[in-house]
Scaffold this motif. Structure first.
Motif, PDB file in Angstrom:
ATOM      1  N   HIS A   1       1.738   3.034  -6.220  1.00  0.00           N
ATOM      2  CA  HIS A   1       0.490   2.471  -5.698  1.00  0.00           C
ATOM      3  C   HIS A   1      -0.582   2.417  -6.773  1.00  0.00           C
ATOM      4  O   HIS A   1      -1.424   1.512  -6.772  1.00  0.00           O
ATOM      5  CB  HIS A   1       0.019   3.316  -4.519  1.00  0.00           C
TER       6      HIS A   1
ATOM      7  N   SER B   1      -7.861   6.440  -5.465  1.00  0.00           N
ATOM      8  CA  SER B   1      -8.730   5.432  -6.097  1.00  0.00           C
ATOM      9  C   SER B   1     -10.098   5.985  -6.454  1.00  0.00           C
ATOM     10  O   SER B   1     -10.904   5.274  -7.044  1.00  0.00           O
ATOM     11  CB  SER B   1      -8.942   4.246  -5.145  1.00  0.00           C
ATOM     12  N   SER B   2     -10.379   7.199  -6.051  1.00  0.00           N
ATOM     13  CA  SER B   2     -11.732   7.730  -6.239  1.00  0.00           C
ATOM     14  C   SER B   2     -11.931   8.275  -7.642  1.00  0.00           C
ATOM     15  O   SER B   2     -10.988   8.601  -8.345  1.00  0.00           O
ATOM     16  CB  SER B   2     -12.001   8.852  -5.221  1.00  0.00           C
TER      17      SER B   2
ATOM     18  N   TYR C   1      -4.596   6.296   4.574  1.00  0.00           N
ATOM     19  CA  TYR C   1      -5.882   5.688   4.206  1.00  0.00           C
ATOM     20  C   TYR C   1      -6.683   6.683   3.377  1.00  0.00           C
ATOM     21  O   TYR C   1      -7.237   6.352   2.334  1.00  0.00           O
ATOM     22  CB  TYR C   1      -6.647   5.259   5.452  1.00  0.00           C
ATOM     23  N   THR C   2      -6.731   7.918   3.861  1.00  0.00           N
ATOM     24  CA  THR C   2      -7.441   8.952   3.110  1.00  0.00           C
ATOM     25  C   THR C   2      -6.742   9.211   1.778  1.00  0.00           C
ATOM     26  O   THR C   2      -7.397   9.361   0.739  1.00  0.00           O
ATOM     27  CB  THR C   2      -7.522  10.224   3.961  1.00  0.00           C
TER      28      THR C   2
ATOM     29  N   GLY D   1       0.851  -1.183   0.000  1.00  0.00           N
ATOM     30  CA  GLY D   1       0.000   0.000   0.000  1.00  0.00           C
ATOM     31  C   GLY D   1       0.891   1.239   0.000  1.00  0.00           C
ATOM     32  O   GLY D   1       1.868   1.314  -0.749  1.00  0.00           O
ATOM     33  N   MET D   2       0.581   2.164   0.856  1.00  0.00           N
ATOM     34  CA  MET D   2       1.424   3.360   0.969  1.00  0.00           C
ATOM     35  C   MET D   2       2.037   3.457   2.360  1.00  0.00           C
ATOM     36  O   MET D   2       2.205   4.544   2.919  1.00  0.00           O
ATOM     37  CB  MET D   2       0.608   4.608   0.613  1.00  0.00           C
TER      38      MET D   2
ATOM     39  N   MET E   1      -5.037   7.100   0.004  1.00  0.00           N
ATOM     40  CA  MET E   1      -5.296   5.975  -0.922  1.00  0.00           C
ATOM     41  C   MET E   1      -6.724   6.019  -1.454  1.00  0.00           C
ATOM     42  O   MET E   1      -6.966   5.714  -2.624  1.00  0.00           O
ATOM     43  CB  MET E   1      -5.012   4.635  -0.232  1.00  0.00           C
ATOM     44  N   VAL E   2      -7.673   6.381  -0.604  1.00  0.00           N
ATOM     45  CA  VAL E   2      -9.055   6.482  -1.085  1.00  0.00           C
ATOM     46  C   VAL E   2      -9.154   7.567  -2.148  1.00  0.00           C
ATOM     47  O   VAL E   2      -9.799   7.391  -3.184  1.00  0.00           O
ATOM     48  CB  VAL E   2     -10.028   6.759   0.083  1.00  0.00           C
ATOM     49  N   GLY E   3      -8.495   8.689  -1.905  1.00  0.00           N
ATOM     50  CA  GLY E   3      -8.538   9.773  -2.883  1.00  0.00           C
ATOM     51  C   GLY E   3      -7.961   9.361  -4.223  1.00  0.00           C
ATOM     52  O   GLY E   3      -8.525   9.662  -5.284  1.00  0.00           O
TER      53      GLY E   3
END
Lengths: 581, 581
Positions: free
Chosen positions: A542, A180-181, A173-174, A131-132, A176-178
């Motif tokens: 990533h 992938s969004s 986490y934030t 991940g990161m 990575m979500v960004g």
């Protein structure tokens, strides 16, 4: 050639360390990785630490030693791995610490043992490779001294270790979500730069010289207390500098002092003196600094951003000439970071890095295979932004490549595309074009062993109106020779290929690719294993900017069970047990 | 007894569903769990969603159906599992969805198939059971209708589903680090309460009645748009209410309307009418509501905090009498939540919940074994705060219990203590005493099968000057009869034991323990497997307030490989393959 250099060369070409490192020993470490509160830049956040420390403990060893790290995962729900950046893992590809590539991620409460030889001296570091997690603070230094009886090809009186990183206030986490969004959210510029895990946010140690800045406390025992580097006058110090930034390309300077570059990525280079060094993510350097300035003053160590328009203040540390008080801040302004977009200056620095005469072995004169890789940022079918190489965006599979390839579990490999060895002649590197929508797949380039590969990459990452920036390619399991750089398209055999430096190119493990340009590297495929070759910028990796080199996997010796106890490899092996649980 | 009830009873006692559910079918779901941005209370945060939804999709099935969920883990570095709360998993203990207990956590990019029978009708829900993933939003509803040809023992015209939760603005990662830190950091009170994943933060739908509050928008299509529940006048609705809160004990009321409780935790109860219901984390209820009020108005559904001094505003929804406009907010004030510390009122409600005459089977008249469990909050040796049961704080092992016990891998079990069946007579439940420092260990209580257990618990959680509060015990794999409650110490055979209700106690899967009191439950150990019995408050469970009941594991049939493909079970099975990779 001095005897010490000769000895070094013998070591360098000898995989079995026994001849040159009679005193080689095993060094054991028991580490536990966990999340913890920490304030790297005085703002409290959650970091990933090791044994309660951030950055993680420094490993110090001698060439030829065996490092044994018993790594316990103390995270609550996340897997973890640690990659030993720059260590070639000769004969131990399963210890390379790349999740989904060399091993199964270590589950919470489990312990995995990394056991590998640090075969040559140099300045290295380690970091998370899942991940990161690197960007969450999972990193530390790994320094390998010459073996007993050997000598470095330069002299110094003391050492200073500087592990550089950048730091974001948003959790990974934030972030990575960004990434992938859809719509995509870029991570932006870091809030702080860190020197040995310490930085200044919303204040400056040199506020007097920084318009609008608040003065930070110059001392203290907080996590974010300034880094003080004590030195004695009229001595020569080896600064070991490594960058594990998530994004930022950095420049390091020490007020009033020249820096003589002597090592890059664990390889000696022909010494040259500069006022400052550029250091990209994944790089490490040793530079010599002589404390020959006014002994009544202290001096700034300044680390600033290059290659992208900076929105992050430089990190400062204090070179403390003893017996001056450490808290006496330098009166002068910190050295200014060169203009972020002065790429001519960056190139001039990079081009000066050459193999050390009489020490660095020359590359093979020819290659057996040529691979041309183009790294791009693309918009996928549904609008998601991904990075890719030769139009294939890497998605890591549940079952690590090393196990699935060694066991011949083709069904465990990603079903879709493998990138080809080239990306087609029609691509205009100087003009943005609409690329084919890349396929969502993991890339895998299989090979024979002991072949020589040349790799050329062109980068074209202009995006959203920001200016062009650099990309960093890093190769696991090998050093490579950097044969040349150029602008625009690589013109192949007729042109650029003929002008490559085969005489004294530097050996590195990470190379810069300048905007709209190409970089040519060559390496000998002599280390059976499965090796990532990827952009060292964390969000780029990533989001797919990587390929896997599968190198003579049939010659890899037996894998430790713990490296394959997940996914299809575990299932296949358990089925071999007879199927009864 | 009506025929339908009789049929139901036959089903209830029959594990093989074929006789009573000829129409039973398999219902397949393909789910992917991932982190995503969401704004449950209009503040954007990262939640764990399923197929891009928060809360996850509702599963609707009929009694006797087989549910098949192919669950792909789309998280980047975290494992995941899903527990099917209230489903007994008869014969399928590996599908219970408890990480480290019933199965290996599902690794990123992997898919695990949950396959289980929903053997009886009722109102259930599902949620994450790894780390604190439930608190990150990993939950949804699971509703089981009666099998074709069967009838519920009450009538209604329509249904309304209300899944209640609480919501924190701090990420679960930060919450978990705080709980593990020394000094300890408590998670505090939730920022919002959510109804079907929607809540109001920093505003109220009923601002006119809420001093100082800002009016929230009454409509819209944002994630946090108010929940509107359309109904027709003069009909009876079944409200299915379940609470998956991390911490909060709740109370639900509907302005002007009586609620008739008919089901608790998937079991029928003797109907009784109330103005509001208490609902603790892990509870589910069905209540009947008749729309017999002024048809020109809409009415508030109000959900507030009980049992702890509330710092969280009630969540509101609108019961929309059609054809009134949904956006016409009720003119009246929302029903006030009863005083948080009126435990007498809470007890009065709880004591009214009894087995439904002629439907709920009676408990066995005697028990074969009695276990007394004391749940406490303790300070460990180093100062860390942990929760424990009988002085043992549960730490989940890397290798799930079900696999390690079935395979006899004793070395994979936690090395330290097992809690005993009792906690000693000397403990004064009414007075805080310094308890022994608990041992850091996972608890494991092994057993024979088809034995009846009675469990008594006393709770004493006064801490830091806040007032006493309730604890929730939930048992996996079984329903249990709640035989009685009391204050102070349970006086054993001579006293309280003789006064237990063996005539018409309710069947539940989760029971409240009132402050400084005890709750006695009885269950039949007739379901081989490994079952968690734990506090349903997420931080209490995460920090150790649980035990494992290992129930006749030798009678568990063959485990799916995917449930044991980690840790020592994977290693043992792979070794069986001959050791060559």
């Amino acid at each position: 050639m001095r005897l010490s250099s000769l000895l070094f060369l013998v070591c360098f070409f000898t995989v079995a360390m026994s001849q040159c490192a009679a005193a080689a020993k095993a060094r054991h470490f028991r580490w536990e990785v966990s999340n913890m509160f920490w304030s790297p830049d005085c703002e409290e956040k959650v970091v990933i630490g090791i044994n309660g420390q951030f950055p993680g403990p420094t490993i110090r060893a001698k060439a030829g030693d065996t490092i044994v790290v018993h790594l316990k995962n103390g995270l609550h729900t996340e897997g973890v791995v640690i990659h030993w950046h720059g260590i070639r893992q000769i004969g131990t590809p399963w210890a390379d610490g790349t999740a989904s590539i060399s091993q199964c991620a270590i589950n919470p409460e489990e312990t995995f043992t990394y056991r590998f030889v640090v075969d040559k001296p140099g300045t290295y570091f380690y970091h998370g490779h899942y991940g990161m997690q690197r960007a969450a603070g999972l990193y530390g230094s790994l320094i390998v001294d010459v073996a007993d009886g050997d000598e470095e090809p330069f002299k110094y009186d003391g050492e200073i270790n500087l592990l550089l990183s950048d730091w974001y206030h948003e959790s990974i986490y934030t972030q990575m979500v960004g990434l992938s969004s859809n719509p995509f959210r870029w991570i932006g510029e870091p809030q702080s730069l860190l020197i040995n895990g310490r930085g200044q946010f919303n204040c400056s140690l040199a506020a007097a010289h920084t318009p609008g800045a608040k003065q930070c406390a110059a001392a203290g025992n907080r996590h974010c207390a300034p880094v003080i580097l004590p030195v004695l006058p009229n001595k020569t110090y080896r600064l070991r500098v490594a960058s594990t930034t998530s994004l930022a390309s950095l420049n390091l300077a020490v007020g009033n002092h020249k820096l003589t570059v002597v090592e890059a990525d664990g390889n000696y280079v022909e010494p040259f003196a500069v006022d400052d060094i550029d250091i990209y993510s994944g790089d490490s350097y040793s530079v010599l600094l002589t404390t020959d300035q006014d002994t009544s003053a202290n001096y700034w160590v300044s680390v600033g951003v290059r290659g992208r328009q900076p929105r992050t203040a430089p990190a400062l540390a204090v070179l403390n000439y003893r017996p001056n008080r450490a808290s006496r801040l330098p009166a002068a302004a910190p050295p200014a970071t060169p203009a972020w977009d002065d790429f001519a200056r960056s190139k001039a620095f990079t081009y000066r890095i050459l193999g050390r005469a009489g020490v660095t072995p020359p590359p093979p004169a020819t290659s057996d295979r040529r691979i041309e890789l183009l790294n791009t940022q693309n918009r996928m079918g549904g609008g998601h932004v991904k990075w890719s190489i030769n139009n294939v965006s890497m998605v890591l599979p549940a079952t690590p490549y090393l196990g699935s390839l060694k066991m011949g579990l083709r069904s465990a490999l990603p079903s879709a595309a493998r990138p080809s060895d080239t990306f087609g002649r029609g691509y205009d590197v100087m003009r943005r074009r609409r690329t084919r929508t890349p396929r969502w797949a993991t890339t895998c380039t299989c090979s024979r062993t002991t072949r020589r590969w040349t790799w050329c990459s062109r980068t074209r990452t202009r995006w959203r109106g920001t200016s062009a920036r650099c990309t960093r390619g890093t190769l696991h399991g090998h050093d490579f020779w950097v044969l040349g750089y150029g602008d625009g398209a690589f013109r192949g055999d007729a042109g650029d290929a003929a002008a490559l430096n085969l005489r004294n190119p530097p050996l590195r493990n990470t190379a810069v690719i300048f905007p709209y340009g190409w970089t040519a590297i060559r390496f000998v495929a002599d280390n059976p294993g499965v090796w990532a070759f990827h952009c060292h910028i964390e969000p780029h990796l990533h989001m797919g900017m990587g390929v896997i080199f599968a190198e003579a996997v049939d010659r890899v010796s037996e894998l430790p069970k713990a490296a394959v106890s997940c996914g299809a490899t575990a299932t296949a092996l358990m089925a071999g047990a007879g199927g009864h649980v």
